[in-house]
Design an enzyme around this catalytic site. Sequence first.
Site, PDB file in Angstrom:
ATOM      1  N   TYR A  26      -0.416 -30.325  30.311  1.00 45.03           N
ATOM      2  CA  TYR A  26       0.055 -29.433  31.056  1.00 45.03           C
ATOM      3  C   TYR A  26       1.453 -28.843  30.785  1.00 45.03           C
ATOM      4  O   TYR A  26       2.104 -29.046  29.775  1.00 45.03           O
ATOM      5  CB  TYR A  26       0.024 -29.581  32.706  1.00 45.03           C
ATOM      6  CG  TYR A  26       0.754 -30.892  33.372  1.00 45.03           C
ATOM      7  CD1 TYR A  26       1.936 -31.326  32.764  1.00 45.03           C
ATOM      8  CD2 TYR A  26       0.517 -31.257  34.522  1.00 45.03           C
ATOM      9  CE1 TYR A  26       2.416 -32.486  33.345  1.00 45.03           C
ATOM     10  CE2 TYR A  26       0.940 -32.424  35.188  1.00 45.03           C
ATOM     11  CZ  TYR A  26       2.081 -32.746  34.380  1.00 45.03           C
ATOM     12  OH  TYR A  26       2.846 -33.904  35.187  1.00 45.03           O
ATOM     13  N   GLU A  27       2.002 -27.836  31.257  1.00 47.70           N
ATOM     14  CA  GLU A  27       3.094 -27.062  30.885  1.00 47.70           C
ATOM     15  C   GLU A  27       3.115 -26.720  29.479  1.00 47.70           C
ATOM     16  O   GLU A  27       4.242 -26.560  28.983  1.00 47.70           O
ATOM     17  CB  GLU A  27       4.399 -27.965  31.419  1.00 47.70           C
ATOM     18  CG  GLU A  27       5.676 -27.379  31.520  1.00 47.70           C
ATOM     19  CD  GLU A  27       5.675 -26.232  32.527  1.00 47.70           C
ATOM     20  OE1 GLU A  27       4.931 -26.425  33.877  1.00 47.70           O
ATOM     21  OE2 GLU A  27       6.367 -25.032  32.100  1.00 47.70           O
ATOM     22  N   GLY A  28       2.061 -26.308  28.957  1.00 43.12           N
ATOM     23  CA  GLY A  28       1.801 -25.649  27.834  1.00 43.12           C
ATOM     24  C   GLY A  28       1.385 -26.966  26.730  1.00 43.12           C
ATOM     25  O   GLY A  28       2.283 -27.912  26.680  1.00 43.12           O
ATOM     26  N   GLN A  81       3.436 -26.057  22.264  1.00 42.22           N
ATOM     27  CA  GLN A  81       4.895 -26.462  21.946  1.00 42.22           C
ATOM     28  C   GLN A  81       5.072 -26.218  20.630  1.00 42.22           C
ATOM     29  O   GLN A  81       6.252 -25.693  20.095  1.00 42.22           O
ATOM     30  CB  GLN A  81       4.958 -27.916  22.540  1.00 42.22           C
ATOM     31  CG  GLN A  81       4.684 -28.163  24.008  1.00 42.22           C
ATOM     32  CD  GLN A  81       5.412 -27.307  24.914  1.00 42.22           C
ATOM     33  OE1 GLN A  81       6.421 -26.870  24.373  1.00 42.22           O
ATOM     34  NE2 GLN A  81       4.671 -26.740  26.197  1.00 42.22           N
TER      35      GLN A  81
END
Lengths: 591, 591
Positions: free
Chosen positions: B434-436, B441
């Site tokens: 999650y969060e990319g 990244q």
Amino acid sequence: MSSFIANTKDMQFVLHEVLKISEAGVPGYEEMDRDFTEAVLDAAGKVSSEVLAPLNEVGDKEGCVLENGVVRTPKGFDAAFAAMKEGGWTALDCDPEYGGQGMPYLLNCAVGEMFVSANMAFNMYQGLTHGAYSAIHAHGTDEQKATYLPKMVTCDWTGTMNLTEPHCGTDLGMMRTKADPQDDGSYLITGTKIFISAGDHDLSENVIHLVLAKAPGGGEGTKGISLFIVPKFLVNADGSLGERNSLSVGKLEEKMGIHGNATCVMNYDGAKGWLLGDLHKGMRAMFTMMNEARLGVGLQGYAVAEAAYQEAVAYAKDRTQGRAVTGAAAPEKAADPIIVHPDVRRMLMDQKSFVEGARAFTFWGAHLIDRSHKADDAEAEGLISLMTPVIKGFLTDKGFETAVSAQQVFGGHGYTEDWPMSQHVRDARIAMIYEGANGIQALDLVGRKLAQDGGKHVMAFFEMVKAECKSHDGDERMKPFTDALKAASKQLQAAGMFFMQNGMKNPNAALSGSYDFMHLMGHVCLGLMWTRMAKAAFTALDNGASDKAFYEGKIATGRYYMARQLPACAMHLARIETGADPVMALADDQF
Amino acid sequence: MSSFIANTKDMQFVLHEVLKISEAGVPGYEEMDRDFTEAVLDAAGKVSSEVLAPLNEVGDKEGCVLENGVVRTPKGFDAAFAAMKEGGWTALDCDPEYGGQGMPYLLNCAVGEMFVSANMAFNMYQGLTHGAYSAIHAHGTDEQKATYLPKMVTCDWTGTMNLTEPHCGTDLGMMRTKADPQDDGSYLITGTKIFISAGDHDLSENVIHLVLAKAPGGGEGTKGISLFIVPKFLVNADGSLGERNSLSVGKLEEKMGIHGNATCVMNYDGAKGWLLGDLHKGMRAMFTMMNEARLGVGLQGYAVAEAAYQEAVAYAKDRTQGRAVTGAAAPEKAADPIIVHPDVRRMLMDQKSFVEGARAFTFWGAHLIDRSHKADDAEAEGLISLMTPVIKGFLTDKGFETAVSAQQVFGGHGYTEDWPMSQHVRDARIAMIYEGANGIQALDLVGRKLAQDGGKHVMAFFEMVKAECKSHDGDERMKPFTDALKAASKQLQAAGMFFMQNGMKNPNAALSGSYDFMHLMGHVCLGLMWTRMAKAAFTALDNGASDKAFYEGKIATGRYYMARQLPACAMHLARIETGADPVMALADDQF
């Protein structure tokens, strides 16, 4: 839901174009021509997809339940087990004298790979039975064989292995389970065993437990250990089932994965048992089965990875998100399928190149076992003994890593239990642990196998790699393979040299690098496999094979492995050469 | 049950001996002397051990339940949440204007690390609120701030972030959620959002959803996206709660881990919302918070690893099995504690050297954010922008690996749910996604951050590494650190050079190596941190520090990292330099 399809094509490639089994001269391999193995593999593939795979999620979600001392398996497992028995799949490589079909162990492994991919937890019921069958077959008296084997070949009776106790797993010398000799030649077994896979369930009429225990007079440590046959129901002289033995399921473990398999705490309360093999030689009896059992776990490692890889490929082709950096690949859609993105491909190539390399490695290992058993080939036996910890340790580590990578392809969806990826990861995790945790495999490899028979087997392996490379001299197409393999093999030899030079002075210097050595050797083995597979693929193309895409894909996948995985070898060597100091520097209380 | 104890000593070392925060000249750092931070950290550590850790297993086993449209959190979560609020832990670094305590973000991270180690799923309720708080604080009108922030600082109202939809996560340009402007200046929000952490629950009076949606006139793709405040209960002019908004929980996800946090499908059916920030500039508003959010996830990566490491150390000291190869270490016992075995130590050293390096790296990142926010330091802002994908991607990958390694120390026991290791592994897995997802990244790092501002920030980083090494010239004790760091940094530069020379011609050549670059850079960053920590430790010893074991252990752990982890850099470089060909060779149907 899982949608597994067995990769019979790749299996056929390994069996016939890499291992060339019908020309291998191993007794029992004569009938193994392309058509025969294809028929078997196709039939097994059908069972995998249609019977086993649909139950994989059911097994995970439902798990096993202990009710009033009886273990209930998930819904549908009983019917599927009946179908497996009826199809003769439990008897494939068993001795015809006891109702088996007498096929090679290698073919049993190929079929087993599919079954594990489709439903690892389910397949363990028969897998454990096969292990117990082998033990009785190798060490039992004629009477014991006649009593138990026919029923175990059909899985009417299933089997288990009881080694671990709450306070001892690796260190079986501390075992507390006792065997009291009785006047009638039997023993009364008392103690608690844990982590007993398929310890009890509702799939068979009887469960034949093989139990390690200490009988009087054997001395300290593992020397005093013997192996006993302890059936759930005693067997009458006429073969019918008699009274219930004094053993019970103390608890069913809640586990991270393989929920469909019943992992039991088994309590033996003066249960009647019979010695299997020689008194006080139980460890030796266990060890004779270990190559097979550990190869079977290595197989689980990459078989679950194969299932996870298949899901990841399907998802990567279906899921659209973003655009290829080189321009839209599917301009008619709002976004391109994510398989266009280099980093998604990297993951898929990691997965594919591992699974196919691991398959070849495992099949080769099974072939060595056949050579050793059926052709009394001592070299093959030495080689598989050396390879066993690598197959078990390396393939399960990488298999887990592969399942995690396949899960990653799914993004957030892979973390939910709506998709099969979490289960694959959770299931794959156990293979790194059981049948000797992977650190123990590394210890076995570096502490025992390297030096076995004066280091003969590892020298033979190095010679084999050298000869393989030499045989491609002058073939420019093979250079990316042989150059990489040579370099990796040199690094492996340097690591072995480091152990020789430092391990005598300080055993910790060798043991601190054992895990890296296992991985370094794993890469060399897969590099060797990819070299052989590439050669086979070039040969097929040279001979005008019609399926060019398959063979070209095989070569490209091999190139990926050589170019992008073998660089790990230098890292492992560098770590090994740091010796014991960095690893052992801290006092216990500095952690 | 988890028995977590916050490592405040190591935190103090990083804050005061490595970062030397009280001399750092950052506004707000003046009060941050040793005594002050120790008092805060000790108090937070007490809450972590006594309030949060005991609920970690409860959260995992019970999970959240959706009943009649209402989400119920696990037993005890409400009381613990009340304790967190009462202790002021939700307000630590918030703006005093809205009731916050105005402490540095860095200190909030240190405290957050403990809370995550103790109970990751629980801590997300306030973590998400903090993110929403920051967004409103940065982009809200004075009225919006006055309305929402005081209640969010105390967590009387919690917050969420709504980005993902069923068909789009990474590619938000395909978003379908609509925002219809109303005459009163509000919008009606309609659409379905998925994976909404803390989307609903029973811990707060209100939930303030921040929702990305498309308002008319914004054009195609991400350009048309705006950010909206959509409260669960509308807020009256006097600040009291009004009617229920038209939004509901469609489903609660069944997940692999973080069961204690409610991951919701949120349905917005013409829910009333208010624009936050500028129309059609929603993505920009999201991005301003991204450094913090991603750092927070990187922190989760190593914080869970810290908890798992603590369990592994305790188990390795307690569990006896086998004998040290150099002779019995505990001859009075039947076997030695397994911490004597080199391969067990290897695992523990991997874990320890990662966690401590990651802590220093993350604290340094938080310090850069403070510099950037509080001291308007543009260089710090550029540097943290570059580091953010590395902190998120590298630390979560390695954090998961570390949790798996810690689980391995337990053998079969680690696979059962009786021990906390399975949960740590399952919880840690989400941080890679999650969060990319971590591939994103890597894409952000190589595709955007390297070239940002003409490559200024990455050049500054290389200069910083160079200067660090140079500053230790002549200090023989530092050579194992500076030699390894220099070599790794050169490899990183070579990788960057490869991208420059090949990426223009073929963007796939850079993107095929992006993931390896992220890891290579991660190792260089941790190498830099270990160099700084070693120097600080030598300095303390030179100054006659009484706790020699701590500082000597720190140096030895750093040496381990340099000797045994930095060799990965050469592998990553070798992979990167193979370019796009191996990765992109196959046609889609060859997979």
